[in-house]
Design a protein around this motif. Sequence first.
Motif, PDB file in Angstrom:
ATOM      1  N   ASP A  62       0.856  -1.187   0.000  1.00 25.77           N
ATOM      2  CA  ASP A  62       0.000   0.000   0.000  1.00 25.77           C
ATOM      3  C   ASP A  62       0.889   1.232   0.000  1.00 25.77           C
ATOM      4  OD1 ASP A  62      -1.947   1.872   0.215  1.00 25.77           O
ATOM      5  OD2 ASP A  62      -2.807   1.126   2.085  1.00 25.77           O
ATOM      6  N   GLY A 104      -1.339   4.446  -4.266  1.00 22.28           N
ATOM      7  CA  GLY A 104      -2.259   3.344  -4.523  1.00 22.28           C
ATOM      8  C   GLY A 104      -1.668   2.019  -4.083  1.00 22.28           C
ATOM      9  N   ARG A 152      -5.436  -1.561  -8.663  1.00 24.62           N
ATOM     10  CA  ARG A 152      -5.877  -0.369  -7.949  1.00 24.62           C
ATOM     11  C   ARG A 152      -6.880  -0.776  -6.874  1.00 24.62           C
ATOM     12  NH1 ARG A 152     -10.847   1.351  -8.904  1.00 24.62           N
ATOM     13  NH2 ARG A 152     -12.047   0.506 -10.655  1.00 24.62           N
TER      14      ARG A 152
END
Length: 226
Positions: free
Chosen positions: A135, A139, A169
């Motif tokens: 993370d 994104g 994503r």
Amino acid sequence: MENQFKQIATLIGDPTRATIMWTLLEGKAFTATELAITVSTSPQNISMHLTKLVQANLLVVESQGRHKYYRFARKEIAYAIEAMISLVPPSISTKKNKTEKVSDIKHCRTCYDHLAGKVGVALTDSLLQQQLLIDTSGGLEISPEGEKWFTEFGIPLTVLKQQKRSFLRPCLDWSERRPHIAGSLATALLDKMLHEDWLRKTKDSRALIVTAKGKKEFKSRLGIAV
């Protein structure tokens, strides 16, 4: 841009057209007759609504023999509709719904072409906890360990990265209010799980069934109980 946004909002805001968009989230194409039955309206009325959605480039229509099939013009439209559902306020908790079993569609479903629901979010959490995905402020990214894991699972990463669509994503899950993964990687992962019989589709629903094999594999490979 503002005027175009208002036009799109007005189009989707109509109850009949909103139901059409919701129905198409199943990820398959529908005929006008099928959509008319779903929204309980006449063939003439559904034709008018579908024409408006096609003219706005929200839907496309394809002819096969005597039939015409309607579907989303782009995957991003499906993602936008799914994201809009997260704007619906959560139900107020009561003693009754605290003990109710989570509905099938909230437990495990498709979000157009990738995995969503409680299982989809748990999968994403596990991939992050194992650092197979990272993370970042921009994104999500796949780690070297993640590339090895997905490749060994039979996911063609090189091919996926060459596609024009987004590779990876986050996508806000409307029932869990937390993200699950989307993009070509998530689509390939769902396809693989269906092919390997971890999951099975259900008729006329986006809900997915987690098989006995799937429960075993989710536990052994990802450390999650589903």
